[in-house]
Design a protein around this motif. Sequence first.
Motif, PDB file in Angstrom:
ATOM      1  N   SER A 110       0.813  -1.236   0.000  1.00  0.00           N
ATOM      2  CA  SER A 110       0.000   0.000   0.000  1.00  0.00           C
ATOM      3  C   SER A 110       0.838   1.275   0.000  1.00  0.00           C
ATOM      4  O   SER A 110       0.294   2.361  -0.191  1.00  0.00           O
ATOM      5  N   TYR A 111       2.139   1.138   0.254  1.00  0.00           N
ATOM      6  CA  TYR A 111       2.998   2.335   0.322  1.00  0.00           C
ATOM      7  C   TYR A 111       2.948   3.083  -1.016  1.00  0.00           C
ATOM      8  O   TYR A 111       2.991   2.429  -2.089  1.00  0.00           O
ATOM      9  N   PRO A 112       2.833   4.411  -1.039  1.00  0.00           N
ATOM     10  CA  PRO A 112       2.913   5.375   0.088  1.00  0.00           C
ATOM     11  C   PRO A 112       1.571   5.671   0.712  1.00  0.00           C
ATOM     12  O   PRO A 112       1.464   6.559   1.554  1.00  0.00           O
ATOM     13  N   HIS A 113       0.517   4.910   0.301  1.00  0.00           N
ATOM     14  CA  HIS A 113      -0.813   5.157   0.862  1.00  0.00           C
ATOM     15  C   HIS A 113      -0.948   4.440   2.203  1.00  0.00           C
ATOM     16  O   HIS A 113      -0.265   3.443   2.490  1.00  0.00           O
TER      17      HIS A 113
END
Length: 362
Positions: free
Chosen positions: A92-95
């Motif tokens: 999921s990065y940067p979320h």
Amino acid sequence: MTRKSNWANAGQRLTRALVRNPADAEWPRWGLIAALVTLIGFIDYWSGIEVSVAILYLGPVLLATGWFGFAPGIVVSLLTTSVRVSTDLLISYPHALPLHSFWNAFAALGISLFIVSILSALLTLQRHLEGEVQERTTQLRDSIAARQRLEREILDVSERERGAFGRELHDELGQHLVATALAAQVLTQTLEPGARAAQARAIVRWIEEGIAKTRKLARGLLLARIEPDRLPQELEELAVNASKAGVPSRVLVKGRPIAASAGDCAQLFRIAQEAVGNALRHANARAIDLMLVSDESALCLIVEDNGCGLPVVPPAGAGVGLKIMEHRAKFIGASFSIISAPGEGTKIICCLPNQMTAADPG
């Protein structure tokens, strides 16, 4: 039945795979667990958040619990949860990671901890039961060994008592009867011919018959040990006595010289004696054959008659002689078998393994 047996065998194999052998090295197993966690972590990363591989993490958890116990299972459960959350964060990065992913991870951790506790309890119970079974098996084995030692001691004592009684008959009663017979013989010579002299001669004859029976009884009791080279001669005499009783009997000796102890040979002779006695008393046999076959593996005694055979269902109380023969065979470590059918005679086979072969199977 076969399907149930297959499932049971599969369960036993799985249990043995899960339970650690104390002799096994620990580091290879820990290495396997670490490799599995790493591999599942890569699979979790490439599958994405939408596809859950939580069930795969149970593999290393189960292995750690089965191999190392409850605490290592908890540690691996926390490790797999950390790996799962870490892979989701990387995906999921940067979320920000959705909250339901954290919920799913901690729910999977709870399930994993519950499974660890259940599996640990089951494996602990199994180890306890296996220990009990092993302890009971050891106790049973010791009990059987003690009973066998007691049976051997009882039989040894009975043989010694037989020998002592036989010597008493031969040395004391036999000599006393001989002296009585001589005195009666002298008395007959002093009496005038007539009824009294005839009665005295009858007394002498009865005493001489008593002497013969006493010597025969004493000789039978004194056969507690028979040297191997004497066993064929004793069987020959047994066959001669059976022939005198009205049933033609013969002895056949084959093979190499007998390699057995004097005590074992005495037990084989007792078995032959009992078998011949049964054939004379109960089988209405017309002929009896005694065979002694010796080779490098065993010494076999075979007693065969052509009598009426054994009934399919023996009457109550019958077969005591057969049980005695079987007990004697078991006492010396020999096999014992009976081949018989109504009207077709009886064959008794007793095979004593060669002691050298039994001690060195190779």
